[in-house]
Design an enzyme around this catalytic site. Structure first.
Site, PDB file in Angstrom:
ATOM      1  N   ARG A  81      49.258  41.840  88.094  1.00 36.74           N
ATOM      2  CA  ARG A  81      50.353  42.146  87.068  1.00 36.74           C
ATOM      3  C   ARG A  81      50.322  43.483  86.694  1.00 36.74           C
ATOM      4  O   ARG A  81      50.989  44.194  86.245  1.00 36.74           O
ATOM      5  CB  ARG A  81      50.274  41.131  86.014  1.00 36.74           C
ATOM      6  CG  ARG A  81      51.856  41.295  85.186  1.00 36.74           C
ATOM      7  CD  ARG A  81      51.865  39.853  84.342  1.00 36.74           C
ATOM      8  NE  ARG A  81      50.815  39.803  83.292  1.00 36.74           N
ATOM      9  CZ  ARG A  81      50.835  38.569  82.460  1.00 36.74           C
ATOM     10  NH1 ARG A  81      51.434  37.843  82.778  1.00 36.74           N
ATOM     11  NH2 ARG A  81      49.730  38.810  81.585  1.00 36.74           N
ATOM     12  N   LYS A 178      54.588  44.597  81.459  1.00 36.30           N
ATOM     13  CA  LYS A 178      53.794  44.290  80.255  1.00 36.30           C
ATOM     14  C   LYS A 178      53.333  45.741  79.522  1.00 36.30           C
ATOM     15  O   LYS A 178      52.213  46.155  79.474  1.00 36.30           O
ATOM     16  CB  LYS A 178      52.586  43.521  80.673  1.00 36.30           C
ATOM     17  CG  LYS A 178      52.029  42.767  79.330  1.00 36.30           C
ATOM     18  CD  LYS A 178      51.116  41.673  80.004  1.00 36.30           C
ATOM     19  CE  LYS A 178      50.278  40.935  78.755  1.00 36.30           C
ATOM     20  NZ  LYS A 178      51.211  40.272  77.964  1.00 36.30           N
TER      21      LYS A 178
HETATM   22  C1  LIG Z   1      56.233  38.439  76.633  1.00 37.03           C
HETATM   23  C2  LIG Z   1      55.122  37.539  77.053  1.00 37.03           C
HETATM   24  N1  LIG Z   1      55.707  36.468  77.781  1.00 37.03           N
HETATM   25  C3  LIG Z   1      54.675  35.537  78.306  1.00 37.03           C
HETATM   26  C4  LIG Z   1      53.419  35.687  78.359  1.00 37.03           C
HETATM   27  C5  LIG Z   1      52.437  34.740  78.704  1.00 37.03           C
HETATM   28  O1  LIG Z   1      51.530  35.452  79.816  1.00 37.03           O
HETATM   29  P1  LIG Z   1      50.199  34.837  80.363  1.00 37.03           P
HETATM   30  O2  LIG Z   1      50.191  33.556  80.721  1.00 37.03           O
HETATM   31  O3  LIG Z   1      49.982  35.605  81.445  1.00 37.03           O
HETATM   32  O4  LIG Z   1      49.504  35.091  79.181  1.00 37.03           O
HETATM   33  C6  LIG Z   1      52.921  36.834  77.453  1.00 37.03           C
HETATM   34  C7  LIG Z   1      51.541  37.086  77.233  1.00 37.03           C
HETATM   35  O5  LIG Z   1      50.865  37.862  78.196  1.00 37.03           O
HETATM   36  C8  LIG Z   1      53.820  37.549  76.915  1.00 37.03           C
HETATM   37  O6  LIG Z   1      53.461  38.815  76.386  1.00 37.03           O
END
Ligand SMILES: Cc1ncc(COP(=O)(O)O)c(C=O)c1O
Length: 326
Positions: A81, A178
């Site tokens: 990612r 991200k």
């Molecule tokens: C906006 C957002 N949505 C969802 C997630 C959940 O992602 P993950 O399961 O990879 O932590 C995160 C955290 O990283 C986030 O910042």
């Protein structure tokens, strides 16, 4: 009257940085900076030059991973990612994927900790106060090993109370990337806290459920389907993706009837039997109230609990997903 400001030398700056940390202790254990060319363990030294474009323009991306019992969990999914976010943000990588992976593992090892959080960033680098990367700028790569985010025990035992945020969701390109631009996410969480609630939920322009501040949102329908929003307008959560693979095991236990990733209209979502938050820091936690109305009977549900169990088990024994810390 003009304020007379002191002109500081290097020793004064170091003393001031240490003073800041003394006032506000942090649990940051090790920090790698490509700009420093190594790892520091003194939090006062975990700094970036102000002209790095990640600082003053938000031209940077990041990702995470967890350290559990001396092992790093699911780093490769997060790195995939990270690299996808870098490509969308037109950020040059500081080296190969294997080199970045190795630096992350080595920084984690340097922390000497067996449990905690990892966050790593890629910046377009220093060199100007303009928008586009400065001439000759080298991408910055930073890795922080820290205590991780912690949430109140009450969230797991009693469940969370959330509200639909009044802030607009990010357009899809920015939501799936991200990047270090988390202003909508920050404002949503602050808004919920100011209202005496635990967090917010984004709804998109079509009236479909989006996500929360730094977590995904998922549901169990009244007829027992574990339902997750599509990932085309929200962050592709590594935890959600993994749980979608693990959840079919709950069919065998009679807890769910199926698994579905689809657009979820708000009205359908409000009628759910269970609602939950999912993410690497929160893991899986029940939401029992949304916009002052209870979700089903207003109590944490069995599927949320079972998904939490599946995730914990995967974090301890997940084949191919654990990296031993040297
Ligand atoms: C906006 C957002 N949505 C969802 C997630 C959940 O992602 P993950 O399961 O990879 O932590 C995160 C955290 O990283 C986030 O910042």
């Amino acid at each position: 009257m003009t304020t007379s400001l002191p002109l500081l030398n290097a020793d004064d700056v170091l003393e001031a940085l240490r003073g800041l940390r003394a006032k506000q202790p942090v649990k940051f254990w090790a920090f790698y900076s490509s700009q420093l060319g190594g790892v520091v363990t003194d939090p006062a030294l975990m700094v970036l030059p102000f002209d790095d474009h990640m600082v003053h323009r938000g031209h940077g991306i990041f990702d995470t991973a967890g350290i559990v019992g001396g092992k790093i969990y699911d780093l490769d999914a997060h790195l995939d990612r990270f690299i996808a976010s870098a490509e969308r943000s037109k950020l040059r990588l500081p080296g190969t994927r294997d080199q970045m992976r190795d630096i992350i593992i080595s920084t984690a090892a340097a922390s000497g900790k067996r449990d905690g959080g990892i966050r790593y960033w890629l910046s377009s680098g220093p060199g100007s106060l303009e928008l586009s990367p400065a001439a000759g700028a080298e991408p910055g790569f930073f890795v922080m090993i820290f205590a991780g985010l912690s949430y109140p025990e009450r969230w797991y035992t009693e469940g969370l109370r959330v509200m639909t945020t009044t802030y607009p969701i990010k357009p899809p390109l920015y939501a799936i990337t991200k990047s270090t631009n988390y202003l909508p996410n920050v404002l949503m969480q602050m808004e919920a806290k100011a209202a005496g609630l635990d967090n917010g939920v984004f709804i998109d322009a079509n009236g479909f459920v989006g996500e929360s501040s730094n977590m995904n949102v998922a549901f169990v329908t009244q007829d027992g389907v574990f339902r997750h929003p599509k990932f085309d307008h929200i962050l592709s959560g590594c935890t959600s993706k993994r749980l979608l693979e693990l959840a079919p095991a709950l069919q065998g236990r009679g807890l769910i009837r199926g698994v579905e990733v689809c657009d979820i209209p708000v009205a359908d979502a409000r009628a759910a039997r269970e609602m939950m938050l999912i993410g690497s820091s929160i893991k899986v936690a029940p939401i029992v109230e949304w916009d002052k109305a209870p979700i089903h009977d207003g109590k944490p549900g069995p599927v949320t609990r079972a998904l939490f169990g599946l995730l914990e088990e995967d974090m301890r024994s997940g084949r191919g997903r654990l990296i031993d810390l040297p």
